[in-house]
Write an enzyme that holds these catalytic residues in place. Structure first.
Site, PDB file in Angstrom:
ATOM      1  CG  HIS A  35     -87.719  48.129  52.012  1.00 43.99           C
ATOM      2  ND1 HIS A  35     -88.139  47.141  52.877  1.00 43.99           N
ATOM      3  CD2 HIS A  35     -87.410  47.500  50.851  1.00 43.99           C
ATOM      4  CE1 HIS A  35     -88.084  45.963  52.279  1.00 43.99           C
ATOM      5  NE2 HIS A  35     -87.640  46.156  51.040  1.00 43.99           N
ATOM      6  CD  GLU A  90     -90.904  51.155  55.869  1.00 40.03           C
ATOM      7  OE1 GLU A  90     -90.429  51.044  54.718  1.00 40.03           O
ATOM      8  OE2 GLU A  90     -91.694  50.330  56.338  1.00 40.03           O
ATOM      9  CB  CYS A 139     -89.653  44.536  56.140  1.00 42.78           C
ATOM     10  SG  CYS A 139     -88.156  45.470  55.757  1.00 42.78           S
ATOM     11  CB  CYS A 182     -87.979  49.145  57.500  1.00 42.22           C
ATOM     12  SG  CYS A 182     -87.723  49.263  55.718  1.00 42.22           S
TER      13      CYS A 182
HETATM   14  O1  4UO Z   1     -90.647  49.884  51.037  1.00 37.82           O
HETATM   15  C1  4UO Z   1     -91.164  48.986  51.733  1.00 37.82           C
HETATM   16  N1  4UO Z   1     -91.727  49.260  52.918  1.00 37.82           N
HETATM   17  C2  4UO Z   1     -92.362  48.334  53.679  1.00 37.82           C
HETATM   18  O2  4UO Z   1     -92.895  48.697  54.761  1.00 37.82           O
HETATM   19  N2  4UO Z   1     -92.421  47.052  53.290  1.00 37.82           N
HETATM   20  C3  4UO Z   1     -91.863  46.682  52.127  1.00 37.82           C
HETATM   21  C4  4UO Z   1     -91.239  47.615  51.315  1.00 37.82           C
HETATM   22  N3  4UO Z   1     -90.799  46.980  50.203  1.00 37.82           N
HETATM   23  C5  4UO Z   1     -91.121  45.688  50.341  1.00 37.82           C
HETATM   24  N4  4UO Z   1     -91.778  45.511  51.514  1.00 37.82           N
HETATM   25  C6  4UO Z   1     -92.293  44.252  52.010  1.00 37.82           C
HETATM   26  O3  4UO Z   1     -93.563  44.379  52.632  1.00 37.82           O
HETATM   27  C7  4UO Z   1     -93.661  43.438  53.692  1.00 37.82           C
HETATM   28  C8  4UO Z   1     -94.137  44.097  54.967  1.00 37.82           C
HETATM   29  O4  4UO Z   1     -93.269  45.097  55.386  1.00 37.82           O
HETATM   30  C9  4UO Z   1     -92.312  42.783  53.793  1.00 37.82           C
HETATM   31  O5  4UO Z   1     -92.360  41.565  53.090  1.00 37.82           O
HETATM   32  C10 4UO Z   1     -91.397  43.720  53.107  1.00 37.82           C
HETATM   33  O6  4UO Z   1     -90.242  43.117  52.573  1.00 37.82           O
HETATM   34 ZN    ZN Z   2     -88.578  47.458  54.798  1.00 37.89          ZN
END
Ligand code: 4UO
Ligand code: ZN
Length: 156
Positions: A53, A55, A83, A86
């Protein structure tokens, strides 16, 4: 401290890398002493890494650049509310402030819905979606005891 400029950079990354086919629409930057020290973007598909992700990628890079495992003097600007994974990484990295743009409800509305993870945390281990069973607790505890007695350990 130009909050809008840092967040705009996180949003630009989320767009550019998503259009380039690298991953989902998420970007993040880590700021130290008024400067961007590291950038991250979602690389889950391209790196074949479910933990990549934006972050987490930015935290790993910032730690490598600053040669530390704690980022207590840094802030993170992320294009979407973090999420649970993160958020955990952000706490373990000791980041000072989290700035976000899209909310988790915005993310859920385009298919990135992690609300079940928050519910899972409140459930007892034996009621979770992924079967979670305890094995060899006593043997693992022996290692913890050695850690407790270790003289030269770092505190986390
Ligand atoms: O890279 C990511 N960064 C995020 O902040 N959220 C992300 C990322 N990849 C997937 N998600 C999805 O977005 C939603 C809110 O954070 C959650 O369902 C994460 O899994
Ligand atoms: Zn995340």
């Amino acid at each position: 401290m130009d909050h809008a400029a840092f967040m705009r950079r996180a949003i630009d990354l989320s767009y550019e890398k998503m259009i380039a086919g690298i991953g989902g629409p998420f970007g993040a930057v880590i700021v130290h002493d008024g400067c961007v020290v590291a950038e991250g973007w979602n690389r889950v598909w391209s790196a074949m890494d479910p933990t990549a992700h934006a972050e987490v990628v930015a935290i790993r890079r910032a730690c490598r650049i600053l040669e530390t495992y704690q980022l207590a003097d840094c802030s993170i600007y992320t294009s979407c509310e973090p999420c649970p994974m993160c958020l955990g990484a952000i706490y373990w990295a000791r980041l000072q402030v989290i700035y976000y743009a899209n909310t988790r409800d915005d993310a859920a509305a385009i298919g990135f819905d992690d609300s079940f993870v928050y519910d899972e945390l409140a459930l007892p281990l034996n009621q979770r979606r992924i079967p979670t069973r305890r094995l060899l607790g006593n043997e693992a505890m022996a290692v913890f005891r050695v850690w407790q007695e270790k003289a030269d350990k770092k505190l986390y």
